[in-house]
Scaffold this active site. Sequence first.
Site, short mmCIF file in Angstrom:
data_model
loop_
_atom_site.label_atom_id
_atom_site.label_comp_id
_atom_site.label_asym_id
_atom_site.label_seq_id
_atom_site.Cartn_x
_atom_site.Cartn_y
_atom_site.Cartn_z
N LYS A 86 0.71 -1.15 0.05
CA LYS A 86 -0.10 -0.02 -0.08
C LYS A 86 0.94 1.14 0.11
O LYS A 86 1.66 1.34 0.81
CB LYS A 86 -0.73 0.20 1.21
CG LYS A 86 -2.17 -0.76 1.12
CD LYS A 86 -2.95 -0.85 2.37
CE LYS A 86 -3.85 0.26 2.52
NZ LYS A 86 -4.27 0.28 3.93
C1 E4P Z 1 -7.65 1.03 4.78
O1 E4P Z 1 -6.87 0.66 3.70
C2 E4P Z 1 -7.77 2.31 5.19
O2 E4P Z 1 -6.43 2.80 5.68
C3 E4P Z 1 -8.63 2.34 6.28
O3 E4P Z 1 -9.84 1.73 5.83
C4 E4P Z 1 -9.03 3.63 6.84
O4 E4P Z 1 -10.08 3.71 7.74
P1 E4P Z 1 -10.34 4.63 8.82
O5 E4P Z 1 -10.93 6.05 8.12
O6 E4P Z 1 -11.32 4.10 9.70
O7 E4P Z 1 -9.02 5.01 9.65
#
Ligand code: E4P
Length: 225
Positions: A86
Amino acid sequence: MLYILDSANVEEIRRCMEYFPIDGVTTNPTIISREKRNFLDLIKELRETIGPERMLHIQATAYTAEGMVEEALRLKEIVGGEFYIKIPVSDEGIKATMMLKKLDVKVTETAIFTQPQALLAAKAGADFVAPYVNRLDNIVSDGVSVVSDIVSMFSTHNIESKVLAASFKNVEQVHSVILKGGHAVTITPELCERMLYHPLTVSAISDFDQDWRKVYGDKRILDLI
Ligand code: E4P
């Protein structure tokens, strides 16, 4: 359509995998830090838990494209299987994505909040782009409509990248994104359980059981045939 778990908690992941059709796991530095565990042990255990075929997304922490590429190559070697690095969308992130594509490493471009960011990430070669639905909703924007735009933009221009919508707080957001053609959603284990729950279902199951018991008591089908 893919259901991915947004968690690094091995126990939660194990339970969800037992009861739900889960296609993989996404993590980010916040999710990993929450576990307060040795990083190397944790990522190895995540891979062991989900097996080689399910996707495992781990986020880079380096600040430069070169650093992100090094982290990605090392992580790929350690966790193997269906691995995605990522990369947060930024100039260094886009550069890293272009470099990683040449090295045959799969990329999920994350922290996407706009349609142009998604398009740049896709053009750079991201396999998935991850728009943050609830964080957009939190600032009186419309996360679902941003996802919807990205999905149609990719379809109009025959772009192969997929939309992995992220940052959900309720079932309605997940449902709306799927209706708009989102290719994948990453959700917390808690939200995963909530997607199944409905009080009328609970009561229907209980009614069936009570009616059966009135005639057959404790006996189950296999006791009767
Ligand atoms: C996943 O890839 C993201 O980093 C995550 O869903 C972010 O979620 P949040 O807004 O609840 O932190």
